[in-house]
Design an enzyme around this catalytic site. Structure first.
Site, mmCIF file in Angstrom:
data_model
loop_
_atom_site.group_PDB
_atom_site.id
_atom_site.type_symbol
_atom_site.label_atom_id
_atom_site.label_comp_id
_atom_site.label_asym_id
_atom_site.label_seq_id
_atom_site.Cartn_x
_atom_site.Cartn_y
_atom_site.Cartn_z
ATOM 1 N N LYS A 140 -5.808 -4.107 5.693
ATOM 2 C CA LYS A 140 -7.036 -3.304 5.632
ATOM 3 C C LYS A 140 -8.150 -4.168 5.060
ATOM 4 O O LYS A 140 -7.920 -4.909 4.090
ATOM 5 C CB LYS A 140 -6.857 -2.097 4.696
ATOM 6 C CG LYS A 140 -5.828 -1.094 5.147
ATOM 7 C CD LYS A 140 -5.744 0.058 4.157
ATOM 8 C CE LYS A 140 -4.641 1.023 4.543
ATOM 9 N NZ LYS A 140 -4.487 2.117 3.575
ATOM 10 N N ASP A 141 -9.364 -3.998 5.575
ATOM 11 C CA ASP A 141 -10.486 -4.790 5.057
ATOM 12 C C ASP A 141 -10.737 -4.500 3.577
ATOM 13 O O ASP A 141 -10.959 -5.415 2.778
ATOM 14 C CB ASP A 141 -11.757 -4.582 5.901
ATOM 15 C CG ASP A 141 -12.221 -3.132 6.030
ATOM 16 O OD1 ASP A 141 -11.629 -2.231 5.405
ATOM 17 O OD2 ASP A 141 -13.194 -2.899 6.783
ATOM 18 N N ARG A 142 -10.683 -3.220 3.177
ATOM 19 C CA ARG A 142 -11.007 -2.913 1.784
ATOM 20 C C ARG A 142 -10.015 -3.539 0.818
ATOM 21 O O ARG A 142 -10.367 -3.889 -0.312
ATOM 22 C CB ARG A 142 -11.123 -1.411 1.552
ATOM 23 C CG ARG A 142 -9.915 -0.556 1.942
ATOM 24 C CD ARG A 142 -10.263 0.932 1.772
ATOM 25 N NE ARG A 142 -9.209 1.841 2.199
ATOM 26 C CZ ARG A 142 -9.036 2.252 3.470
ATOM 27 N NH1 ARG A 142 -9.815 1.790 4.433
ATOM 28 N NH2 ARG A 142 -8.080 3.114 3.765
ATOM 29 N N HIS A 144 1.508 8.222 5.575
ATOM 30 C CA HIS A 144 0.557 9.226 6.069
ATOM 31 C C HIS A 144 1.049 9.892 7.357
ATOM 32 O O HIS A 144 0.835 11.072 7.574
ATOM 33 C CB HIS A 144 -0.804 8.579 6.339
ATOM 34 C CG HIS A 144 -1.592 8.272 5.106
ATOM 35 N ND1 HIS A 144 -1.912 9.228 4.171
ATOM 36 C CD2 HIS A 144 -2.133 7.111 4.654
ATOM 37 C CE1 HIS A 144 -2.624 8.672 3.196
ATOM 38 N NE2 HIS A 144 -2.766 7.379 3.460
ATOM 39 N N THR A 161 -6.847 3.786 -1.950
ATOM 40 C CA THR A 161 -6.666 2.363 -1.663
ATOM 41 C C THR A 161 -7.742 1.471 -2.278
ATOM 42 O O THR A 161 -7.434 0.446 -2.882
ATOM 43 C CB THR A 161 -6.643 2.156 -0.138
ATOM 44 O OG1 THR A 161 -5.508 2.862 0.373
ATOM 45 C CG2 THR A 161 -6.548 0.690 0.236
ATOM 46 N N ASP A 172 0.834 -1.201 0.000
ATOM 47 C CA ASP A 172 0.000 0.000 0.000
ATOM 48 C C ASP A 172 0.877 1.263 0.000
ATOM 49 O O ASP A 172 1.720 1.424 0.872
ATOM 50 C CB ASP A 172 -0.903 -0.052 1.246
ATOM 51 C CG ASP A 172 -2.157 0.769 1.124
ATOM 52 O OD1 ASP A 172 -2.061 1.946 0.738
ATOM 53 O OD2 ASP A 172 -3.236 0.244 1.432
ATOM 54 N N ASN A 212 -12.479 5.616 -1.888
ATOM 55 C CA ASN A 212 -12.633 4.872 -0.636
ATOM 56 C C ASN A 212 -14.049 5.004 -0.081
ATOM 57 O O ASN A 212 -14.530 4.119 0.612
ATOM 58 C CB ASN A 212 -11.636 5.370 0.410
ATOM 59 C CG ASN A 212 -10.227 4.859 0.150
ATOM 60 O OD1 ASN A 212 -10.026 3.937 -0.640
ATOM 61 N ND2 ASN A 212 -9.251 5.457 0.813
HETATM 62 ZN ZN LIG Z 1 -3.658 2.653 -0.162
#
Ligand SMILES: [Zn+2]
Length: 538
Positions: A154-156, A289, A72, A33, A93
Protein backbone atom coordinates in the site's frame (compact mmCIF):
# COMPACT_ATOMS: atom_id res chain seq x y z
CA UNK A 1 7.87 -14.29 -7.41
CA UNK A 2 8.60 -16.87 -4.82
CA UNK A 3 10.63 -18.58 -7.53
CA UNK A 4 13.00 -15.61 -7.72
CA UNK A 5 13.71 -15.84 -4.02
CA UNK A 6 14.10 -19.59 -4.01
CA UNK A 7 16.41 -19.57 -7.02
CA UNK A 8 18.61 -16.97 -5.38
CA UNK A 9 18.63 -18.88 -2.11
CA UNK A 10 19.53 -22.14 -3.78
CA UNK A 11 22.79 -20.73 -5.13
CA UNK A 12 24.44 -20.40 -1.80
CA UNK A 13 25.12 -22.33 1.35
CA UNK A 14 23.19 -21.78 4.54
CA UNK A 15 23.83 -19.03 7.02
CA UNK A 16 27.01 -18.63 8.94
CA UNK A 17 26.44 -17.60 12.49
CA UNK A 18 27.65 -17.75 16.04
CA UNK A 19 30.35 -15.10 15.68
CA UNK A 20 30.32 -12.20 18.11
CA UNK A 21 27.51 -10.00 16.83
CA UNK A 22 28.77 -6.98 14.95
CA UNK A 23 26.25 -4.12 14.85
CA UNK A 24 23.79 -4.73 12.02
CA UNK A 25 24.55 -3.05 8.71
CA UNK A 26 20.99 -3.54 7.51
CA UNK A 27 17.88 -2.96 9.59
CA UNK A 28 14.89 -4.79 8.15
CA UNK A 29 11.59 -3.57 9.60
CA UNK A 30 8.52 -5.49 8.48
CA UNK A 31 4.89 -4.62 9.05
CA UNK A 32 2.30 -7.32 8.44
CA UNK A 33 -0.92 -5.39 7.89
CA UNK A 34 -3.72 -6.48 10.29
CA UNK A 35 -1.52 -9.11 11.98
CA UNK A 36 -3.22 -9.13 15.39
CA UNK A 37 -1.56 -10.57 18.49
CA UNK A 38 -4.59 -12.88 18.65
CA UNK A 39 -3.63 -14.38 15.28
CA UNK A 40 0.05 -14.53 16.23
CA UNK A 41 -0.77 -16.43 19.44
CA UNK A 42 -3.19 -18.78 17.70
CA UNK A 43 -0.83 -19.67 14.86
CA UNK A 44 2.43 -19.68 16.78
CA UNK A 45 2.48 -23.51 17.11
CA UNK A 46 1.94 -23.78 13.33
CA UNK A 47 4.90 -21.70 12.13
CA UNK A 48 7.77 -23.51 10.44
CA UNK A 49 9.28 -20.77 8.23
CA UNK A 50 10.16 -17.12 8.68
CA UNK A 51 7.73 -16.55 11.52
CA UNK A 52 9.14 -19.55 13.41
CA UNK A 53 12.57 -18.01 13.06
CA UNK A 54 11.37 -14.65 14.38
CA UNK A 55 9.44 -16.36 17.20
CA UNK A 56 12.75 -17.83 18.39
CA UNK A 57 14.03 -14.30 18.99
CA UNK A 58 12.64 -11.74 21.41
CA UNK A 59 8.85 -11.77 21.27
CA UNK A 60 6.72 -9.05 22.81
CA UNK A 61 3.43 -10.85 22.49
CA UNK A 62 1.59 -7.94 24.09
CA UNK A 63 2.67 -5.17 21.75
CA UNK A 64 0.37 -2.19 21.41
CA UNK A 65 -0.70 0.24 18.78
CA UNK A 66 -1.92 2.14 21.81
CA UNK A 67 -4.10 4.77 20.18
CA UNK A 68 -7.84 4.58 19.40
CA UNK A 69 -7.95 4.91 15.59
CA UNK A 70 -6.43 1.52 14.77
CA UNK A 71 -6.09 2.01 11.02
CA UNK A 72 -3.29 1.45 8.52
CA UNK A 73 -1.99 4.97 8.12
CA UNK A 74 -1.80 5.94 11.80
CA UNK A 75 -0.43 2.50 12.69
CA UNK A 76 2.37 2.69 10.15
CA UNK A 77 3.11 6.26 11.24
CA UNK A 78 4.07 5.00 14.73
CA UNK A 79 6.47 2.28 13.56
CA UNK A 80 9.52 4.26 12.50
CA UNK A 81 8.87 7.60 14.19
CA UNK A 82 8.55 6.41 17.79
CA UNK A 83 5.53 8.66 18.17
CA UNK A 84 1.80 8.24 18.66
CA UNK A 85 -0.52 9.66 15.99
CA UNK A 86 -1.11 12.72 18.21
CA UNK A 87 2.47 13.69 17.28
CA UNK A 88 2.82 12.15 13.82
CA UNK A 89 -0.36 14.01 12.79
CA UNK A 90 -1.67 10.88 11.05
CA UNK A 91 -4.97 10.58 12.89
CA UNK A 92 -6.62 8.15 10.47
CA UNK A 93 -6.50 6.92 6.88
CA UNK A 94 -8.46 9.98 5.83
CA UNK A 95 -9.89 13.05 7.50
CA UNK A 96 -12.15 15.97 6.59
CA UNK A 97 -10.94 19.48 5.71
CA UNK A 98 -13.87 21.73 4.88
CA UNK A 99 -11.48 24.57 3.95
CA UNK A 100 -9.45 22.56 1.44
CA UNK A 101 -10.70 24.51 -1.56
CA UNK A 102 -11.68 21.58 -3.77
CA UNK A 103 -14.99 19.78 -4.13
CA UNK A 104 -13.65 16.65 -2.40
CA UNK A 105 -13.22 17.62 1.26
CA UNK A 106 -11.86 14.22 2.28
CA UNK A 107 -8.06 14.28 2.72
CA UNK A 108 -6.14 11.03 2.20
CA UNK A 109 -3.38 10.62 4.80
CA UNK A 110 -0.67 10.18 2.16
CA UNK A 111 -1.61 12.78 -0.45
CA UNK A 112 -0.67 16.34 -1.34
CA UNK A 113 -4.09 17.96 -1.69
CA UNK A 114 -2.55 21.26 -2.85
CA UNK A 115 -1.80 19.73 -6.27
CA UNK A 116 -4.45 21.15 -8.66
CA UNK A 117 -6.96 18.73 -10.12
CA UNK A 118 -6.47 16.03 -7.49
CA UNK A 119 -8.95 14.39 -5.12
CA UNK A 120 -8.70 12.00 -2.19
CA UNK A 121 -9.15 9.09 -4.60
CA UNK A 122 -7.20 10.45 -7.62
CA UNK A 123 -4.40 11.93 -5.57
CA UNK A 124 -0.75 12.88 -5.71
CA UNK A 125 0.95 10.54 -3.21
CA UNK A 126 3.05 12.45 -0.70
CA UNK A 127 4.49 12.21 2.84
CA UNK A 128 3.67 15.86 3.60
CA UNK A 129 1.09 15.09 6.33
CA UNK A 130 3.66 13.15 8.38
CA UNK A 131 4.90 15.75 10.85
CA UNK A 132 7.86 14.04 12.52
CA UNK A 133 11.09 12.48 11.18
CA UNK A 134 11.39 8.77 10.49
CA UNK A 135 14.29 6.50 11.41
CA UNK A 136 15.69 6.74 7.87
CA UNK A 137 15.94 10.51 8.15
CA UNK A 138 17.68 10.27 11.54
CA UNK A 139 20.13 7.73 10.11
CA UNK A 140 20.90 9.99 7.15
CA UNK A 141 21.45 12.97 9.46
CA UNK A 142 24.01 10.94 11.40
CA UNK A 143 25.53 9.03 8.43
CA UNK A 144 25.00 10.86 5.12
CA UNK A 145 25.77 7.63 3.20
CA UNK A 146 22.93 5.71 4.87
CA UNK A 147 20.16 4.56 2.51
CA UNK A 148 16.45 4.07 3.18
CA UNK A 149 14.31 1.83 0.99
CA UNK A 150 10.58 1.25 1.49
CA UNK A 151 8.55 -1.44 -0.29
CA UNK A 152 4.88 -2.13 0.42
CA UNK A 153 1.57 -3.42 -0.79
CA UNK A 154 0.00 0.00 0.00
CA UNK A 155 1.28 3.50 -0.75
CA UNK A 156 0.38 4.82 2.71
CA UNK A 157 2.43 2.08 4.36
CA UNK A 158 5.52 2.78 2.24
CA UNK A 159 5.11 6.52 2.73
CA UNK A 160 4.68 6.44 6.52
CA UNK A 161 7.61 4.05 6.99
CA UNK A 162 9.89 5.68 4.41
CA UNK A 163 9.27 9.27 5.50
CA UNK A 164 10.22 12.41 3.62
CA UNK A 165 13.19 11.48 1.45
CA UNK A 166 13.87 7.77 1.10
CA UNK A 167 16.27 6.64 -1.62
CA UNK A 168 13.70 4.26 -3.09
CA UNK A 169 10.01 3.80 -2.36
CA UNK A 170 7.85 1.30 -4.25
CA UNK A 171 4.28 0.29 -3.57
CA UNK A 172 1.53 -1.70 -5.23
CA UNK A 173 -1.10 0.43 -6.99
CA UNK A 174 -3.54 -2.17 -8.26
CA UNK A 175 -1.66 -3.61 -11.22
CA UNK A 176 2.01 -2.82 -10.59
CA UNK A 177 4.57 -1.32 -8.21
CA UNK A 178 5.02 2.44 -8.54
CA UNK A 179 6.82 5.26 -6.73
CA UNK A 180 6.02 8.82 -5.68
CA UNK A 181 9.69 9.80 -6.00
CA UNK A 182 10.52 11.70 -9.15
CA UNK A 183 13.79 11.70 -10.99
CA UNK A 184 15.66 8.61 -9.87
CA UNK A 185 16.40 5.84 -12.35
CA UNK A 186 14.05 2.85 -12.05
CA UNK A 187 15.96 -0.16 -10.66
CA UNK A 188 16.02 -3.09 -13.06
CA UNK A 189 14.39 -5.35 -10.47
CA UNK A 190 11.28 -3.15 -10.41
CA UNK A 191 10.84 -3.59 -14.16
CA UNK A 192 11.48 -7.31 -13.80
CA UNK A 193 9.01 -7.82 -10.95
CA UNK A 194 6.33 -5.71 -12.66
CA UNK A 195 6.67 -7.78 -15.83
CA UNK A 196 6.46 -11.02 -13.85
CA UNK A 197 3.40 -9.74 -11.95
CA UNK A 198 1.65 -8.74 -15.18
CA UNK A 199 2.24 -12.22 -16.57
CA UNK A 200 1.02 -13.90 -13.36
CA UNK A 201 -2.06 -11.66 -13.14
CA UNK A 202 -3.03 -12.56 -16.69
CA UNK A 203 -3.28 -16.21 -15.67
CA UNK A 204 -5.91 -17.74 -13.34
CA UNK A 205 -4.71 -19.05 -9.98
CA UNK A 206 -5.50 -22.56 -8.82
CA UNK A 207 -6.94 -23.07 -5.32
CA UNK A 208 -4.21 -23.27 -2.66
CA UNK A 209 -3.58 -26.65 -1.04
CA UNK A 210 -4.66 -26.48 2.62
CA UNK A 211 -2.66 -27.89 5.51
CA UNK A 212 -4.64 -30.17 7.86
CA UNK A 213 -4.85 -27.23 10.30
CA UNK A 214 -6.35 -25.00 7.59
CA UNK A 215 -8.66 -27.77 6.49
CA UNK A 216 -9.98 -28.00 10.04
CA UNK A 217 -11.06 -24.35 9.77
CA UNK A 218 -13.01 -24.78 6.54
CA UNK A 219 -16.66 -24.10 7.26
CA UNK A 220 -18.97 -21.94 5.19
CA UNK A 221 -20.44 -19.03 7.15
CA UNK A 222 -23.42 -17.01 5.81
CA UNK A 223 -22.85 -13.26 6.01
CA UNK A 224 -25.53 -10.65 6.84
CA UNK A 225 -25.79 -7.42 4.88
CA UNK A 226 -25.61 -8.73 1.34
CA UNK A 227 -22.14 -10.27 1.34
CA UNK A 228 -21.19 -13.68 0.03
CA UNK A 229 -20.54 -16.55 2.47
CA UNK A 230 -16.96 -16.88 3.74
CA UNK A 231 -14.88 -19.47 5.53
CA UNK A 232 -14.24 -22.28 3.07
CA UNK A 233 -12.35 -20.57 0.25
CA UNK A 234 -8.96 -21.48 -1.13
CA UNK A 235 -8.05 -18.14 -2.70
CA UNK A 236 -8.38 -19.22 -6.31
CA UNK A 237 -8.91 -16.41 -8.80
CA UNK A 238 -9.74 -15.87 -12.44
CA UNK A 239 -7.31 -14.32 -14.91
CA UNK A 240 -6.96 -10.56 -14.41
CA UNK A 241 -8.75 -10.35 -11.04
CA UNK A 242 -6.60 -7.69 -9.41
CA UNK A 243 -8.59 -7.50 -6.14
CA UNK A 244 -8.32 -11.26 -5.65
CA UNK A 245 -4.61 -10.98 -6.45
CA UNK A 246 -3.98 -8.51 -3.64
CA UNK A 247 -6.15 -10.47 -1.17
CA UNK A 248 -3.83 -13.44 -1.46
CA UNK A 249 -0.23 -14.47 -0.73
CA UNK A 250 0.72 -13.47 -4.27
CA UNK A 251 0.95 -9.79 -3.33
CA UNK A 252 3.21 -10.45 -0.33
CA UNK A 253 5.42 -12.79 -2.35
CA UNK A 254 5.93 -10.11 -4.98
CA UNK A 255 6.55 -7.42 -2.37
CA UNK A 256 9.25 -9.59 -0.76
CA UNK A 257 10.77 -10.48 -4.13
CA UNK A 258 11.04 -6.78 -4.92
CA UNK A 259 12.61 -6.10 -1.52
CA UNK A 260 15.12 -8.93 -1.98
CA UNK A 261 16.00 -7.66 -5.46
CA UNK A 262 16.56 -4.14 -4.18
CA UNK A 263 18.93 -5.41 -1.46
CA UNK A 264 21.11 -6.85 -4.22
CA UNK A 265 20.80 -4.14 -6.80
CA UNK A 266 21.41 -1.30 -4.36
CA UNK A 267 23.94 -3.33 -2.31
CA UNK A 268 22.08 -2.54 0.90
CA UNK A 269 24.06 -3.32 4.04
CA UNK A 270 27.37 -3.25 2.17
CA UNK A 271 28.29 0.41 2.57
CA UNK A 272 30.15 2.13 5.42
CA UNK A 273 26.88 3.33 6.99
CA UNK A 274 23.93 1.19 8.13
CA UNK A 275 20.94 1.04 5.79
CA UNK A 276 17.22 0.67 6.44
CA UNK A 277 14.79 -1.54 4.53
CA UNK A 278 11.13 -1.01 5.47
CA UNK A 279 8.63 -3.55 4.17
CA UNK A 280 4.87 -3.63 4.60
CA UNK A 281 3.01 -6.79 3.61
CA UNK A 282 -0.61 -5.95 2.89
CA UNK A 283 -2.26 -9.22 1.86
CA UNK A 284 -3.17 -10.30 5.41
CA UNK A 285 -5.24 -7.13 5.73
CA UNK A 286 -7.02 -7.64 2.41
CA UNK A 287 -7.74 -11.26 3.30
CA UNK A 288 -9.09 -10.20 6.70
CA UNK A 289 -11.41 -7.61 5.18
CA UNK A 290 -12.64 -9.96 2.46
CA UNK A 291 -13.09 -13.19 4.47
CA UNK A 292 -12.62 -12.43 8.19
CA UNK A 293 -9.80 -13.80 10.33
CA UNK A 294 -10.85 -17.29 11.43
CA UNK A 295 -11.61 -19.13 8.22
CA UNK A 296 -9.65 -21.28 5.84
CA UNK A 297 -8.75 -18.22 3.76
CA UNK A 298 -6.75 -16.47 6.51
CA UNK A 299 -5.17 -19.79 7.44
CA UNK A 300 -3.90 -20.26 3.88
CA UNK A 301 -2.65 -16.66 3.80
CA UNK A 302 -0.72 -16.96 7.09
CA UNK A 303 0.74 -20.34 6.11
CA UNK A 304 2.09 -18.84 2.88
CA UNK A 305 3.27 -15.68 4.65
CA UNK A 306 5.34 -17.82 7.02
CA UNK A 307 6.91 -19.67 4.09
CA UNK A 308 7.52 -16.52 2.03
CA UNK A 309 9.22 -14.79 4.95
CA UNK A 310 11.37 -17.89 5.45
CA UNK A 311 12.47 -17.72 1.81
CA UNK A 312 13.23 -14.03 2.14
CA UNK A 313 15.40 -14.53 5.23
CA UNK A 314 17.29 -17.32 3.46
CA UNK A 315 18.20 -14.84 0.74
CA UNK A 316 19.40 -12.39 3.38
CA UNK A 317 21.43 -15.11 5.12
CA UNK A 318 23.10 -16.01 1.86
CA UNK A 319 24.35 -12.47 1.28
CA UNK A 320 26.51 -12.40 4.40
CA UNK A 321 25.18 -9.01 5.49
CA UNK A 322 24.94 -8.45 9.27
CA UNK A 323 21.24 -7.71 9.65
CA UNK A 324 18.56 -7.32 12.28
CA UNK A 325 14.82 -7.79 11.85
CA UNK A 326 11.88 -6.21 13.63
CA UNK A 327 8.39 -7.39 12.67
CA UNK A 328 5.08 -6.03 13.89
CA UNK A 329 1.70 -4.83 12.61
CA UNK A 330 -0.05 -1.53 11.98
CA UNK A 331 -3.14 -2.72 13.88
CA UNK A 332 -4.93 -5.93 14.81
CA UNK A 333 -8.24 -7.15 13.53
CA UNK A 334 -11.45 -8.96 14.24
CA UNK A 335 -13.38 -11.78 12.70
CA UNK A 336 -16.82 -11.55 11.10
CA UNK A 337 -19.54 -11.36 13.79
CA UNK A 338 -21.49 -14.22 12.17
CA UNK A 339 -18.62 -16.67 12.92
CA UNK A 340 -17.77 -15.07 16.25
CA UNK A 341 -21.30 -15.80 17.50
CA UNK A 342 -20.82 -19.46 16.59
CA UNK A 343 -17.59 -19.34 18.60
CA UNK A 344 -19.45 -18.07 21.66
CA UNK A 345 -19.06 -14.28 21.40
CA UNK A 346 -22.76 -13.73 21.96
CA UNK A 347 -22.74 -9.94 21.55
CA UNK A 348 -20.86 -9.90 18.25
CA UNK A 349 -23.02 -8.09 15.71
CA UNK A 350 -23.03 -5.53 12.92
CA UNK A 351 -23.66 -1.85 13.42
CA UNK A 352 -27.13 -0.38 12.98
CA UNK A 353 -26.97 1.67 9.77
CA UNK A 354 -28.81 4.56 11.49
CA UNK A 355 -25.50 5.29 13.27
CA UNK A 356 -23.63 6.21 10.08
CA UNK A 357 -22.96 9.98 10.09
CA UNK A 358 -24.93 10.52 6.86
CA UNK A 359 -28.08 8.91 8.29
CA UNK A 360 -27.70 10.37 11.77
CA UNK A 361 -26.99 13.81 10.26
CA UNK A 362 -30.11 13.66 8.12
CA UNK A 363 -32.30 12.78 11.09
CA UNK A 364 -30.82 15.50 13.31
CA UNK A 365 -31.00 18.20 10.62
CA UNK A 366 -34.70 17.43 10.12
CA UNK A 367 -35.37 17.45 13.85
CA UNK A 368 -33.50 20.75 14.46
CA UNK A 369 -34.87 22.52 11.35
CA UNK A 370 -31.43 22.95 9.76
CA UNK A 371 -30.21 22.36 6.20
CA UNK A 372 -27.35 20.46 4.62
CA UNK A 373 -25.88 17.11 5.72
CA UNK A 374 -25.35 18.21 9.35
CA UNK A 375 -22.73 15.55 10.06
CA UNK A 376 -19.80 14.55 7.86
CA UNK A 377 -17.85 11.32 8.13
CA UNK A 378 -17.65 7.90 6.57
CA UNK A 379 -17.90 5.59 9.55
CA UNK A 380 -20.10 5.29 12.64
CA UNK A 381 -16.85 4.74 14.57
CA UNK A 382 -14.21 7.43 15.05
CA UNK A 383 -14.07 11.05 13.95
CA UNK A 384 -17.26 12.85 12.92
CA UNK A 385 -17.38 16.47 11.73
CA UNK A 386 -20.06 19.19 11.87
CA UNK A 387 -21.00 20.89 8.62
CA UNK A 388 -18.97 24.14 8.64
CA UNK A 389 -21.63 25.93 6.58
CA UNK A 390 -23.89 26.06 9.62
CA UNK A 391 -23.98 29.15 11.82
CA UNK A 392 -22.00 28.95 15.07
CA UNK A 393 -25.15 28.72 17.21
CA UNK A 394 -26.61 25.97 15.01
CA UNK A 395 -23.35 24.04 15.14
CA UNK A 396 -23.50 24.14 18.93
CA UNK A 397 -27.10 22.86 18.90
CA UNK A 398 -26.22 20.14 16.42
CA UNK A 399 -23.18 19.03 18.43
CA UNK A 400 -25.24 18.76 21.61
CA UNK A 401 -27.99 16.84 19.81
CA UNK A 402 -25.54 14.50 18.05
CA UNK A 403 -23.65 13.68 21.25
CA UNK A 404 -26.94 12.98 23.04
CA UNK A 405 -28.31 10.85 20.18
CA UNK A 406 -25.18 8.73 19.87
CA UNK A 407 -24.85 8.33 23.64
CA UNK A 408 -28.45 7.14 23.85
CA UNK A 409 -27.88 4.34 21.35
CA UNK A 410 -27.41 0.88 22.87
CA UNK A 411 -24.58 0.11 20.40
CA UNK A 412 -22.49 3.11 21.51
CA UNK A 413 -19.89 2.87 24.28
CA UNK A 414 -18.71 6.47 24.50
CA UNK A 415 -18.78 9.85 22.75
CA UNK A 416 -16.15 12.51 23.33
CA UNK A 417 -16.06 16.04 21.93
CA UNK A 418 -12.83 17.48 20.52
CA UNK A 419 -12.78 19.90 23.44
CA UNK A 420 -12.93 17.06 25.99
CA UNK A 421 -10.17 15.17 24.21
CA UNK A 422 -7.94 18.25 23.87
CA UNK A 423 -8.22 18.84 27.63
CA UNK A 424 -7.01 15.29 28.38
CA UNK A 425 -3.25 14.99 29.03
CA UNK A 426 -1.35 12.82 26.51
CA UNK A 427 -1.24 9.33 28.08
CA UNK A 428 2.05 7.67 29.01
CA UNK A 429 2.98 4.39 30.67
CA UNK A 430 1.35 0.99 30.36
CA UNK A 431 -1.12 1.21 27.45
CA UNK A 432 -3.24 -1.66 28.79
CA UNK A 433 -4.89 0.56 31.36
CA UNK A 434 -5.49 3.64 29.25
CA UNK A 435 -9.10 4.83 29.37
CA UNK A 436 -11.07 5.29 26.14
CA UNK A 437 -10.56 9.05 26.21
CA UNK A 438 -6.81 8.56 26.72
CA UNK A 439 -6.74 6.28 23.65
CA UNK A 440 -8.65 8.98 21.77
CA UNK A 441 -6.12 11.57 22.96
CA UNK A 442 -3.25 9.54 21.47
CA UNK A 443 -5.10 9.73 18.12
CA UNK A 444 -5.97 13.43 18.40
CA UNK A 445 -4.46 16.21 16.30
CA UNK A 446 -6.21 19.62 16.28
CA UNK A 447 -7.30 20.78 12.84
CA UNK A 448 -7.46 17.23 11.50
CA UNK A 449 -9.51 15.43 14.15
CA UNK A 450 -13.29 15.50 14.14
CA UNK A 451 -15.60 17.68 16.21
CA UNK A 452 -16.46 14.56 18.16
CA UNK A 453 -15.52 10.90 18.31
CA UNK A 454 -17.88 7.93 18.62
CA UNK A 455 -16.78 4.56 19.98
CA UNK A 456 -19.09 1.62 19.43
CA UNK A 457 -19.30 -1.05 22.09
CA UNK A 458 -16.91 -3.99 21.98
CA UNK A 459 -17.65 -6.68 19.40
CA UNK A 460 -19.73 -4.43 17.14
CA UNK A 461 -18.43 -4.48 13.58
CA UNK A 462 -18.83 -1.04 11.96
CA UNK A 463 -19.81 -2.52 8.59
CA UNK A 464 -23.52 -2.89 7.75
CA UNK A 465 -23.34 -3.40 3.98
CA UNK A 466 -21.05 -6.37 3.36
CA UNK A 467 -20.97 -6.28 -0.44
CA UNK A 468 -17.23 -5.44 -0.48
CA UNK A 469 -15.69 -5.84 3.00
CA UNK A 470 -17.14 -8.20 5.63
CA UNK A 471 -14.76 -7.54 8.55
CA UNK A 472 -12.55 -4.70 9.73
CA UNK A 473 -10.51 -3.01 12.49
CA UNK A 474 -10.28 0.59 13.68
CA UNK A 475 -11.75 0.25 17.18
CA UNK A 476 -10.08 1.31 20.45
CA UNK A 477 -10.26 -2.28 21.77
CA UNK A 478 -7.42 -4.69 22.26
CA UNK A 479 -8.39 -7.02 19.41
CA UNK A 480 -7.47 -4.07 17.17
CA UNK A 481 -4.70 -2.52 19.35
CA UNK A 482 -2.71 -5.58 20.41
CA UNK A 483 -0.04 -6.70 17.94
CA UNK A 484 3.09 -8.85 18.15
CA UNK A 485 6.46 -7.05 18.22
CA UNK A 486 9.30 -9.40 17.26
CA UNK A 487 13.05 -8.76 17.20
CA UNK A 488 15.49 -11.23 15.70
CA UNK A 489 19.15 -11.36 14.73
CA UNK A 490 20.90 -14.25 12.98
CA UNK A 491 22.33 -16.76 15.42
CA UNK A 492 20.70 -15.24 18.48
CA UNK A 493 17.78 -16.58 20.46
CA UNK A 494 15.54 -14.70 22.83
CA UNK A 495 12.53 -15.12 25.06
CA UNK A 496 8.88 -14.25 25.08
CA UNK A 497 8.16 -11.15 27.12
CA UNK A 498 4.72 -10.76 28.68
CA UNK A 499 5.22 -7.14 29.76
CA UNK A 500 3.44 -4.80 27.32
CA UNK A 501 5.46 -2.83 24.80
CA UNK A 502 4.39 -0.24 22.27
CA UNK A 503 5.08 -0.02 18.56
CA UNK A 504 6.57 3.39 19.35
CA UNK A 505 9.32 1.51 21.21
CA UNK A 506 10.63 -0.08 18.00
CA UNK A 507 12.51 2.99 16.76
CA UNK A 508 14.57 3.68 19.91
CA UNK A 509 15.27 -0.05 20.31
CA UNK A 510 16.68 -0.64 16.83
CA UNK A 511 18.40 2.77 16.86
CA UNK A 512 20.32 1.57 19.91
CA UNK A 513 21.51 -1.47 17.94
CA UNK A 514 23.33 0.75 15.44
CA UNK A 515 24.54 3.33 17.97
CA UNK A 516 22.16 6.04 16.81
CA UNK A 517 21.44 8.34 19.75
CA UNK A 518 17.81 9.34 20.33
CA UNK A 519 17.47 12.29 22.68
CA UNK A 520 15.56 11.38 25.85
CA UNK A 521 12.00 12.66 25.70
CA UNK A 522 12.21 13.58 22.01
CA UNK A 523 9.77 10.79 21.08
CA UNK A 524 6.95 8.90 22.80
CA UNK A 525 8.67 5.49 22.65
CA UNK A 526 11.24 3.90 24.96
CA UNK A 527 14.17 1.61 24.20
CA UNK A 528 13.42 -2.05 25.01
CA UNK A 529 16.44 -3.76 26.61
CA UNK A 530 15.59 -7.42 25.88
CA UNK A 531 16.29 -7.84 22.14
CA UNK A 532 19.72 -9.14 21.12
CA UNK A 533 22.01 -6.21 20.36
CA UNK A 534 19.85 -3.55 22.00
CA UNK A 535 21.99 -1.10 23.95
CA UNK A 536 19.55 1.14 25.79
CA UNK A 537 21.08 4.11 27.58
CA UNK A 538 19.90 4.33 31.16
ZN1 LIG B 1 -3.73 -1.85 7.95
Amino acid sequence: MRKLILAAAALIATQSEAQAPAPPKLLVVISVDQFSANLFDEYRPQWTGGLARLASGTVFRNGYQSHAATETCPGHSTLLTGDHPSRTGIISNAWIDQKVGRSDISIYCAEDESVPGTSSTAYKASPKHLLVPTLGELMKARWPGSRTVAVAGKDRAAIMMGGQRPDQRWYWTGTRFQTDLAGAAVPAVVTRVNAAVAAALAQPRDPLEPTPFCQSKAREIPIEGGGKPVGAGRLARKAGEANAFRASPELDGDTLALAAGLIDELKLGRGAAPDLLAISLSATDYVGHAYGTEGEEMCLQLTELDRELGDFFKVLDSRGIPYAVALTADHGGKDVPERERLAGVAKATRVNSALFPAEMGKALVARLGLSGPGLIGGSPQGDIYLDAHLKQADRARLLAAAVAAYKADPQVAAVFTARQIARTPAPTGNPVGWSLIQRARASFYPGRSGDFVVFLKRDITPIANTSSYVATHGSPYDYDRRVPILFWRPGRTGTTVERPAETTDILPTIASMIGLPIAAGSIDGHCLPEPAGAACKR
